[in-house]
Design a protein around this motif. Structure first.
Motif, mmCIF file in Angstrom:
data_model
loop_
_atom_site.group_PDB
_atom_site.id
_atom_site.type_symbol
_atom_site.label_atom_id
_atom_site.label_comp_id
_atom_site.label_asym_id
_atom_site.label_seq_id
_atom_site.Cartn_x
_atom_site.Cartn_y
_atom_site.Cartn_z
ATOM 1 N N SER A 225 0.860 2.084 8.449
ATOM 2 C CA SER A 225 -0.566 2.250 8.219
ATOM 3 C C SER A 225 -1.172 3.083 9.350
ATOM 4 O O SER A 225 -0.545 3.266 10.407
ATOM 5 C CB SER A 225 -1.246 0.885 8.172
ATOM 6 N N VAL A 330 -1.917 -3.967 -2.358
ATOM 7 C CA VAL A 330 -2.180 -4.053 -0.923
ATOM 8 C C VAL A 330 -1.767 -5.435 -0.453
ATOM 9 O O VAL A 330 -1.670 -6.386 -1.245
ATOM 10 C CB VAL A 330 -3.666 -3.802 -0.581
ATOM 11 N N GLN A 335 2.348 -3.487 5.043
ATOM 12 C CA GLN A 335 1.759 -2.513 4.135
ATOM 13 C C GLN A 335 2.553 -1.215 4.114
ATOM 14 O O GLN A 335 2.692 -0.575 3.072
ATOM 15 C CB GLN A 335 0.312 -2.223 4.531
#
Length: 436
Positions: A225, A330, A335
């Motif tokens: 991320s 999500v 992630q």
């Protein structure tokens, strides 16, 4: 033309391929099996052997532990990699050993002390894979109801790093004098309390261990991320990358290098290793047949989805195999791993996503003879710009056979092309990573 690149191996301190024709037998718990693996990787001049870790028995797939315990999937049984790293460090001379330890589970003082100890045992070859943990079940094993949100976990981790850096530096490099004439082992004026008091952590210091050979362990991190990339760019010596195409691999590497410069670092000091799961054969057809047999195995889909559920904390058993995932998922878990899994193709069914990823998160498909795969790896690095590969298997299980295929087949092919090292030129893991 690709420049030389680095190699690592990604595995777990867990059961090997215990029920296959070429298995060790499923009882590697005294560490000797992994010592042999490490010695083979050292002969092949790998940079490091990395042990991933989790801190719970997952119930992510189907809401039960059954699939994980029944099949001994890579999440359980799983032993602590830190003692194993010490054993391997004492049994090798050049290979780096990286153990995963969570900022959620280890108080900063305990972690810094443990890292310093293992780095001494390994002669400056220890690495810490920094994780914040991504499973609510793990949080519950440490007295919490659930994990903090991912953004807060990274905020806490940055402060954690500030503290452990100060603890690592609490002994000056020349604090140990061993002066026989004065009877002085360590100069007390060069060992300092840190008196750290932050928002989340507090410690007096100093460490009661001698400063480690590297000053601090080599730091490894996987950040997918934006927050994770920034954390890795600020702290890591080596970054584990999960991307699904050459274009994304290059974009990821360019991004973290730019972020590193923003933090005042030399981006060449950070080595991005892309996770791959090569399938090797004596001929192209042999490798393709092996890959096809693996993907068509009756338990392959379940294995793969159970592993992905444990990694991402999403129950993939509730989705239909022959339909696309209903939405862009999500998670408060990993992630980056979830994003990479979903990127294998818009509109593909869940079954196709698993088969396209070969059952593991892997950056590019590497199937063929050692020479053919070596060419593909060289071409990939020429396109991406570097810095190397972190090799695993489709289910992360390990055997002497698969290690031998890589170390005695693939690595010599890479060496003949001048793509990887043929000898170690430095003493510490960090130095070897920065050698080219």
């Amino acid at each position: 033309m690709a420049k030389r690149f680095h190699l690592g191996w990604f595995t777990n301190f867990t059961a090997d391929e215990w029920n296959t024709p070429f298995a060790n037998g499923g009882s590697p718990w005294d560490g000797k099996f992994y010592v042999e693996i490490a010695q083979a990787l050292e002969r092949a001049c790998f940079d490091y052997l990395m042990f991933e870790d989790k801190l719970s028995v997952s119930e992510a797939y189907g809401g039960t532990t059954e699939v994980y315990l029944k099949h001994a999937l890579g999440m359980v049984p799983k032993h602590d990699p830190a003692p194993l790293a010490a054993v391997i460090g004492a049994a090798t001379s050049h290979l780096g050993i990286v153990a995963t330890m969570s900022t959620m589970a280890y108080p900063p003082f305990l972690l810094a002390r443990l890292c310093s100890t293992i780095d001494h045992i390994a002669g400056g070859r220890f690495g810490w894979n920094i994780v914040t943990s991504a499973e609510n079940a793990a949080a519950q094993n440490f007295g919490m109801d659930k994990l903090p949100p991912r953004e807060l976990r990274y905020e806490m981790a940055h402060e954690y790093m500030d503290l452990v850096y100060r603890l690592f530096d609490s002994w000056e490099p020349d604090a140990v004098v061993m002066d026989r004439e004065t009877g002085t082992y360590a100069d007390f004026t060069k060992v300092h309390p840190v008196n750290f008091e932050g928002k989340y952590f507090k410690s007096r210091g100093p460490l009661n261990t001698v400063r480690s050979p590297q000053g601090r362990p080599t730091l490894v991190q996987a950040g997918g991320s934006p927050k994770g990339r920034d954390f890795a760019a600020k702290h890591a010596d080596s970054i584990i990358a999960l991307n699904s195409s050459l274009e994304e691999m290059k974009a990821f590497r360019d991004d973290v290098r730019a972020r590193a410069e923003g933090h005042g670092r030399n981006p060449d000091d950070i080595k991005v290793l892309f996770l791959v799961a090569p399938v090797l054969g004596a001929t192209e057809q042999d490798a393709r047949d092996k890959h096809a047999r693996m993907r068509s195995g009756s338990q392959f889909i379940e294995y793969s989805l159970a592993l992905m559920s444990a990694i991402t904390d999403i129950d993939f058993s509730k989705y239909e195999l022959d339909k696309p995932l209903p939405e862009r998922l999500v998670t408060n878990g990993e992630q980056g791993s979830l994003d990479a899994f979903q990127q294998w193709g818009s509109g593909k069914t869940l079954r196709e996503l698993v088969q396209n990823s070969s059952g593991a998160i892997a950056s590019i498909e590497l199937i063929g003879t050692p020479d053919r795969v070596a060419d593909k790896m060289g071409d990939a690095m020429a396109t991406v710009g570097g810095d190397g590969f972190l090799i695993t298997t489709p289910t992360q299980a390990i055997s002497r056979r698969v290690i031998n295929e890589v170390t005695e087949g693939l690595v010599p092919a890479l060496q003949r092309r001048g793509l990887v090292r043929t000898e170690y030129t430095h003493k510490t893991l960090r130095e070897n990573l920065r050698a080219f």
